[in-house]
Design a protein around this motif. Structure first.
Motif, PDB file in Angstrom:
ATOM      1  N   GLU C  44      37.684  16.475  86.610  1.00  0.00           N
ATOM      2  CA  GLU C  44      38.888  15.402  86.408  1.00  0.00           C
ATOM      3  C   GLU C  44      39.888  15.154  87.603  1.00  0.00           C
ATOM      4  OE1 GLU C  44      40.420  13.788  83.840  1.00  0.00           O
ATOM      5  OE2 GLU C  44      38.961  14.273  82.297  1.00  0.00           O
ATOM      6  N   SER C  45      39.235  15.219  88.756  1.00  0.00           N
ATOM      7  CA  SER C  45      40.173  15.135  90.153  1.00  0.00           C
ATOM      8  C   SER C  45      40.507  13.394  90.212  1.00  0.00           C
ATOM      9  CB  SER C  45      39.536  15.618  91.210  1.00  0.00           C
ATOM     10  OG  SER C  45      38.161  15.013  91.091  1.00  0.00           O
ATOM     11  N   ASN C  46      39.630  12.591  89.680  1.00  0.00           N
ATOM     12  CA  ASN C  46      39.775  11.304  90.012  1.00  0.00           C
ATOM     13  C   ASN C  46      40.671  10.630  88.575  1.00  0.00           C
ATOM     14  OD1 ASN C  46      40.065   8.639  90.386  1.00  0.00           O
ATOM     15  ND2 ASN C  46      37.889   8.168  90.253  1.00  0.00           N
ATOM     16  N   LYS C  47      41.945  10.710  88.875  1.00  0.00           N
ATOM     17  CA  LYS C  47      42.808  10.230  87.778  1.00  0.00           C
ATOM     18  C   LYS C  47      42.644   8.734  87.297  1.00  0.00           C
ATOM     19  CE  LYS C  47      44.212  14.524  87.153  1.00  0.00           C
ATOM     20  NZ  LYS C  47      44.031  15.217  86.054  1.00  0.00           N
ATOM     21  N   LEU C  48      42.181   8.090  88.296  1.00  0.00           N
ATOM     22  CA  LEU C  48      42.196   6.477  87.902  1.00  0.00           C
ATOM     23  C   LEU C  48      40.854   6.133  86.695  1.00  0.00           C
ATOM     24  CD1 LEU C  48      42.181   4.893  91.491  1.00  0.00           C
ATOM     25  CD2 LEU C  48      43.976   4.968  89.630  1.00  0.00           C
ATOM     26  N   ASP C  49      40.066   7.140  86.446  1.00  0.00           N
ATOM     27  CA  ASP C  49      39.102   6.915  85.471  1.00  0.00           C
ATOM     28  C   ASP C  49      39.098   8.027  84.237  1.00  0.00           C
ATOM     29  OD1 ASP C  49      37.585   8.683  86.698  1.00  0.00           O
ATOM     30  OD2 ASP C  49      36.061   7.321  87.205  1.00  0.00           O
ATOM     31  N   SER C  50      40.098   8.826  84.296  1.00  0.00           N
ATOM     32  CA  SER C  50      40.296   9.722  83.322  1.00  0.00           C
ATOM     33  C   SER C  50      41.343   9.524  82.062  1.00  0.00           C
ATOM     34  CB  SER C  50      40.654  11.221  83.910  1.00  0.00           C
ATOM     35  OG  SER C  50      41.868  11.064  84.476  1.00  0.00           O
ATOM     36  N   ILE C  51      41.050   9.995  80.939  1.00  0.00           N
ATOM     37  CA  ILE C  51      41.768   9.400  79.866  1.00  0.00           C
ATOM     38  C   ILE C  51      42.948  10.301  79.511  1.00  0.00           C
ATOM     39  CG2 ILE C  51      41.700   8.579  77.277  1.00  0.00           C
ATOM     40  CD1 ILE C  51      38.638   7.818  77.784  1.00  0.00           C
ATOM     41  N   THR C  52      44.202   9.771  79.429  1.00  0.00           N
ATOM     42  CA  THR C  52      45.442  10.626  79.266  1.00  0.00           C
ATOM     43  C   THR C  52      46.412   9.869  78.480  1.00  0.00           C
ATOM     44  OG1 THR C  52      46.077  10.103  81.241  1.00  0.00           O
ATOM     45  CG2 THR C  52      45.438  12.236  80.922  1.00  0.00           C
ATOM     46  N   TRP C  53      46.362   9.654  77.008  1.00  0.00           N
ATOM     47  CA  TRP C  53      46.897   8.744  76.321  1.00  0.00           C
ATOM     48  C   TRP C  53      48.444   9.011  76.450  1.00  0.00           C
ATOM     49  CZ3 TRP C  53      45.045   8.775  70.571  1.00  0.00           C
ATOM     50  CH2 TRP C  53      43.878   8.157  70.472  1.00  0.00           C
ATOM     51  N   MET C  54      48.713  10.475  76.772  1.00  0.00           N
ATOM     52  CA  MET C  54      50.002  10.753  77.257  1.00  0.00           C
ATOM     53  C   MET C  54      49.937  11.054  78.745  1.00  0.00           C
ATOM     54  SD  MET C  54      53.375  11.183  76.668  1.00  0.00           S
ATOM     55  CE  MET C  54      54.397  11.775  75.200  1.00  0.00           C
ATOM     56  N   GLN C  55      50.670  10.423  79.687  1.00  0.00           N
ATOM     57  CA  GLN C  55      50.777  10.687  80.975  1.00  0.00           C
ATOM     58  C   GLN C  55      52.122  10.952  81.458  1.00  0.00           C
ATOM     59  OE1 GLN C  55      48.048   9.905  83.530  1.00  0.00           O
ATOM     60  NE2 GLN C  55      49.369  10.849  84.708  1.00  0.00           N
ATOM     61  N   VAL C  56      52.119  12.209  82.359  1.00  0.00           N
ATOM     62  CA  VAL C  56      53.597  12.519  82.681  1.00  0.00           C
ATOM     63  C   VAL C  56      53.475  12.191  84.194  1.00  0.00           C
ATOM     64  CG1 VAL C  56      55.099  14.372  83.378  1.00  0.00           C
ATOM     65  CG2 VAL C  56      53.779  14.514  81.072  1.00  0.00           C
ATOM     66  N   TYR C  57      54.700  11.132  84.258  1.00  0.00           N
ATOM     67  CA  TYR C  57      54.761  10.857  85.838  1.00  0.00           C
ATOM     68  C   TYR C  57      55.630  11.654  86.655  1.00  0.00           C
ATOM     69  CZ  TYR C  57      51.959   6.421  85.176  1.00  0.00           C
ATOM     70  OH  TYR C  57      51.037   5.472  84.849  1.00  0.00           O
ATOM     71  N   LYS C  58      55.639  11.968  88.055  1.00  0.00           N
ATOM     72  CA  LYS C  58      56.601  12.389  88.735  1.00  0.00           C
ATOM     73  C   LYS C  58      57.577  11.547  89.635  1.00  0.00           C
ATOM     74  CE  LYS C  58      57.001  16.037  92.163  1.00  0.00           C
ATOM     75  NZ  LYS C  58      56.336  16.838  92.762  1.00  0.00           N
ATOM     76  N   LEU C  59      58.573  11.498  89.242  1.00  0.00           N
ATOM     77  CA  LEU C  59      59.567  10.609  89.916  1.00  0.00           C
ATOM     78  C   LEU C  59      60.470  11.451  90.883  1.00  0.00           C
ATOM     79  CD1 LEU C  59      58.746   9.005  87.300  1.00  0.00           C
ATOM     80  CD2 LEU C  59      61.214   7.983  87.310  1.00  0.00           C
ATOM     81  N   THR C  60      60.838  10.711  92.056  1.00  0.00           N
ATOM     82  CA  THR C  60      61.884  11.536  92.685  1.00  0.00           C
ATOM     83  C   THR C  60      62.866  10.196  93.315  1.00  0.00           C
ATOM     84  OG1 THR C  60      60.945  10.737  95.043  1.00  0.00           O
ATOM     85  CG2 THR C  60      59.967  12.907  94.049  1.00  0.00           C
ATOM     86  N   ASN C  61      64.199  10.979  93.766  1.00  0.00           N
ATOM     87  CA  ASN C  61      65.110   9.706  94.101  1.00  0.00           C
ATOM     88  C   ASN C  61      65.108   9.631  95.479  1.00  0.00           C
ATOM     89  OD1 ASN C  61      65.788  12.319  95.608  1.00  0.00           O
ATOM     90  ND2 ASN C  61      68.019  12.256  94.848  1.00  0.00           N
ATOM     91  N   GLY C  62      64.045   9.978  96.222  1.00  0.00           N
ATOM     92  CA  GLY C  62      63.781   9.346  97.582  1.00  0.00           C
ATOM     93  C   GLY C  62      64.378  10.013  98.609  1.00  0.00           C
ATOM     94  N   LYS C  63      65.270  10.964  98.324  1.00  0.00           N
ATOM     95  CA  LYS C  63      66.208  11.479  99.109  1.00  0.00           C
ATOM     96  C   LYS C  63      65.658  12.866  99.636  1.00  0.00           C
ATOM     97  CE  LYS C  63      70.512   9.537  97.260  1.00  0.00           C
ATOM     98  NZ  LYS C  63      71.467   9.967  96.520  1.00  0.00           N
ATOM     99  N   SER C  64      65.998  13.239 100.986  1.00  0.00           N
ATOM    100  CA  SER C  64      65.352  14.584 101.456  1.00  0.00           C
ATOM    101  C   SER C  64      66.176  15.548 101.247  1.00  0.00           C
ATOM    102  CB  SER C  64      65.529  14.312 102.947  1.00  0.00           C
ATOM    103  OG  SER C  64      66.616  13.785 103.560  1.00  0.00           O
ATOM    104  N   TYR C  65      65.613  16.913 101.597  1.00  0.00           N
ATOM    105  CA  TYR C  65      66.264  18.254 101.058  1.00  0.00           C
ATOM    106  C   TYR C  65      67.486  18.096 101.700  1.00  0.00           C
ATOM    107  CZ  TYR C  65      67.008  23.061 100.645  1.00  0.00           C
ATOM    108  OH  TYR C  65      67.563  24.132 100.529  1.00  0.00           O
ATOM    109  N   PRO C  66      68.586  18.547 101.150  1.00  0.00           N
ATOM    110  CA  PRO C  66      68.751  19.358  99.845  1.00  0.00           C
ATOM    111  C   PRO C  66      69.126  18.409  98.579  1.00  0.00           C
ATOM    112  CG  PRO C  66      70.856  19.498 100.884  1.00  0.00           C
ATOM    113  CD  PRO C  66      69.782  18.837 102.126  1.00  0.00           C
TER     114      PRO C  66
END
Lengths: 441, 53, 277
Positions: C44-66
């Motif tokens: 399942e490493s290629n996520k472009l052709d796997s089926i996930t009706w529910m997909q969790v995306y990870k968003l970041t605010n684009g700022k660096s630590y902290p």
């Protein structure tokens, strides 16, 4: 060996050369057929398409061949509806090229769908609000018209024409051809347009979406216009290639230049309208969705501004300017450069309107995904090209495709018999003009 | 799709869309029927055996 | 009056997802796959052709630590109503009527036996909520016995997507009918992802029904395509006019901003843009 089948008053290459050419192209065809069978038997996992690229190389090829095949309907329209009589000398070839393009498009579509055996659902359970339904209906009907337009050409083969029924059928088809040509032009207007509409109605994809006139987005009209403008370029380009390969002049310059001139003005008008559309889309439509031109062309090296510039200027303005000037049309290298650029331009436009739509992310946290086709996709895309070359090889050899060929290439009857010729000594008269008068659209 | 189909709706969209389709199909069909029919008639009458267009 | 009557007899099922509660654990994805017999590949490493009706995306605010902030955004099918009810991006383009918008529930369905795999709907969906079956489903030995009998498995060559666990709605309707009742209670029809979420981040119910939690949180303005009136609630790509039925909630401005595209300065000046917060 096959002299009895070769049209009167023209010369063809020896049989071994013909068979060699068929063999070489046939091998490429077989490669494509193998890939096609893989796709049908094993499924679309044979491709590099994915859930981001539901439409990819095949749909581009589909749109591109239909656009360049637009030379058939537009030349037919000019010949039969507008009355440009000179075009009778190139219309047979335009029809043949159109026939190849449209049959190729249908073949590609048959490979492209996930469940090919359910293809009839599109007709039987038609959603009339879908542009793809309009495409399927008009495309199938127009392919029927192209078959009708190609049949009289086959019936003009010397041996077939000897059969009274076929002779009469050919005669009747020629007489009613204007009706079929007009129907073809009507259908073409809608399917070329609805192919543009396929992209323009996708309001979830700001790169594709356009405002509407009635139910049709602007892309509907732009696609029809561009097919009419650039389609003749492809007809002229293939004619030029054929002349180079056969080392013969097949169509008189005045015919070529007339079609080139019409194409040039059509391209110029199209590019002006396309420029207005692009400007309106970039400044009004896209901005109303919070996006700017930079979001589409400035985020990825491949789909960069260079592509927009190439499409509109290098492959739009440049060929238009060359073809509308008398000097440009009459200078062979300039004309060939212009028509080549034109063909590249319309293919690039279709690429952008298929692939870039898929590539451009819409959600802010989504990514720009690039795609490259698998060998099976490439082979099945080359397959129709090979099929087209084979059909041209056979049609050129046995059918009177070019009405002016005999006049432009008088046969030296004293030449040794190494080249296969077909001189009908007892017929005496040359039927070229009659055939040309009745050439189908 | 035909009006007998359960999905058919008697609205403007269906009438215009399918009307256009059947109009085109009829022209093609009737045109071809006329061409073939007349060719059969002409052949029976002995036309086209020796003349050229 | 007529509108009020209509709202009592029809439903508009929808979801509110509290992004500040979501931990990105992926329980919703697992529950969805299990509930709906979603096929998976050995690799399942290629996520472009796997089926996930529910997909969790990870968003970041684009700022660096902290100052880095993370947000997980679960994305089921958004069940768009479109600019006028039923004109969803996908439904309007399907040439064979293989996907449909229910005026009864507001759910966008996929008819697997009707789809012939042209993938036009996938191209039209800006949320990538639609998936193609590039392969026939292959289940590990013995697993067929654990498939849900209420959901038909899909074959190669067709498109599938989240159905808001529609089979659960059908089962609930049957139960209500047999018991001689007219209407479903809020808890009688819940999606698998809603029930699986350990943080309680997902709420599901009838957006028309003022007693349902989704209505109370989102405060949808049904006269304007269901636009949320709660200032902390937003919908993905509101400006496209897809009028989705999945609402997201967050106290964080950058998260709300990530929900749509804005030209410079537009988000900060909400009066200039319809649908912004």
């Amino acid at each position: 060996m096959d002299a009895a089948l070769i049209p009167k008053g023209v010369k063809r290459c020896p049989m071994w050369q013909f068979l060699l050419a068929l063999g070489v192209v046939g091998a490429v065809l077989a490669w494509g057929v193998y890939a096609m069978l893989l796709c049908w038997i094993k499924g679309l996992n044979q491709t590099n398409m994915n859930d981001y690229y539901g439409f990819a190389l095949w749909i581009w090829a589909d749109l591109a061949v239909i656009a360049v095949g637009g030379g058939a309907f537009f030349t037919g329209f000019l010949r039969y509806v507008i009355g440009k009589n000179e075009l009778k000398n190139i219309i047979n070839y335009a029809v043949l090229i159109g026939f190849i393009c449209y049959s190729s498009a249908l073949l590609i579509l048959a490979i492209d769908v996930g469940q090919p055996l359910r293809n009839w659902f599109i007709f039987w359970h038609a959603n009339i609000h879908s542009m793809l339904t309009e495409v399927a209906f008009c495309l199938s009907c127009y392919f029927g018209v192209l078959c009708i337009e190609y049949i009289p050409l086959i019936l003009e083969n010397r041996q077939i024409d000897k059969v009274p029924f076929f002779h009469n059928l050919s005669h009747n088809l020629h007489e009613t051809m204007a009706l079929f040509a007009a129907t073809g032009a009507f259908l073409s207007f809608f399917h070329q347009g609805s192919l543009g509409g396929v992209a323009g109605v996708m309001f979830g994809r700001p790169f594709a979406f356009r405002e509407h006139i009635l139910v049709w987005p602007y892309t509907f009209f732009l696609f029809t216009w561009s097919a009419a403008a650039y389609g003749p370029c492809f007809t002229l380009l293939v004619t030029w290639i054929t002349e180079k390969i056969t080392r013969k002049k097949l169509v008189k310059d005045n015919v070529i230049e007339l079609l080139a001139k019409i194409s040039g003005w059509m391209i110029l008008s199209y590019i002006i309208v396309k420029g207005i559309d692009t400007s309106y889309w970039a400044n009004i439509t896209a901005k109303s969705m919070g996006l700017s031109l930079h979001d589409f062309y400035g985020r990825n090296w491949f789909y960069g501004y260079w592509m927009l510039f190439t499409e509109l200027v290098i492959c739009g303005v440049v060929p238009a300017v060359i073809l509308i000037t008398s000097h440009g049309r009459k200078t062979a290298w300039l004309r060939v450069t212009a028509i080549t650029l034109g063909v590249v331009g319309v293919c690039l436009n279709r690429w952008v309107m298929v692939l870039q739509i898929m590539a451009t992310p819409v959600m802010t946290f989504d990514k720009f995904v690039l795609y490259y086709p698998s060998w099976q996709e490439v082979a099945t895309t080359i397959l129709p090209v090979a099929y087209g070359i084979i059909l041209i090889l056979i049609s050129y050899r046995y059918l009177p495709i070019f009405p002016q060929e005999a006049e432009l290439n008088p046969i030296d009857t004293n030449e040794p018999v190494s080249r296969e010729t077909a001189i009908d000594a007892d017929a005496g008269t040359d039927s070229t003009d009659t055939a040309a008068d009745m050439a189908p659209a | 799709m035909l009006p007998f189909s359960f999905e058919w709706v008697w609205d403007m969209g269906h009438i215009v869309f399918h009307g256009g389709l059947w109009y085109a199909l009829n022209i093609i069909g009737l045109g071809m029927t006329w061409c073939i029919g007349k060719a059969i008639y002409d052949t029976i009458k002995g036309k086209g055996a020796h003349d050229h267009h | 009056m007529k509108q009020a009557q209509k709202e009592h007899t029809t439903k508009r099922y929808g979801m509110v997802i509290d992004l500040d509660k979501c931990t990105g654990c992926g329980s919703c994805m697992v529950a969805c796959m299990s509930e709906n017999n979603v096929p998976f590949k050995t690799d399942e490493s290629n996520k472009l052709d796997s089926i996930t009706w529910m997909q969790v995306y990870k968003l970041t605010n684009g700022k660096s630590y902290p100052n880095t902030e993370i947000c997980y955004l679960p994305r089921p099918c958004q069940h768009c109503a479109g600019k006028h009810e039923g004109h969803s991006p996908c439904v309007s383009v399907c040439p064979a009527t293989a996907t449909d918008y229910s005026k009864e529930t507001g759910i966008v369905s996929q008819i697997y036996t009707r789809c012939f795999g042209c993938r036009y709907c996938m191209g039209a969906c800006p949320y990538h909520a639609r998936y193609f079956n590039w392969w026939d489903p292959v289940w590990p030995e013995g697993m067929e016995k654990y498939l849900s009998p209420d959901v038909s498995p899909r074959m190669r060559g067709i498109v599938e997507k989240c159905s808001f666990c529609f089979h659960r709605y059908q089962l609930a309707r049957n139960k209500v009918y047999l018991e001689g009742r007219k209407d479903l209670d809020e808890d009688e029809y819940q999606t698998a992802c809603t029930q699986a979420c350990p943080a309680g981040a997902i709420k599901f119910g009838d957006l028309y029904n003022p007693e349902h939690e989704v209505h109370r949180i989102a405060q949808p303005d049904m006269q304007h395509g269901g636009r949320p009136q709660n200032p902390h609630v937003f919908r993905l790509l509101e400006r496209l006019g897809t009028n989705t039925k999945v609402y997201y909630m967050s106290e964080r401005r950058w998260v709300r901003k990530a929900g749509d595209n804005y030209l410079p300065g537009e988000f900060e000046n909400p009066g200039a843009v319809a649908g912004s917060h």
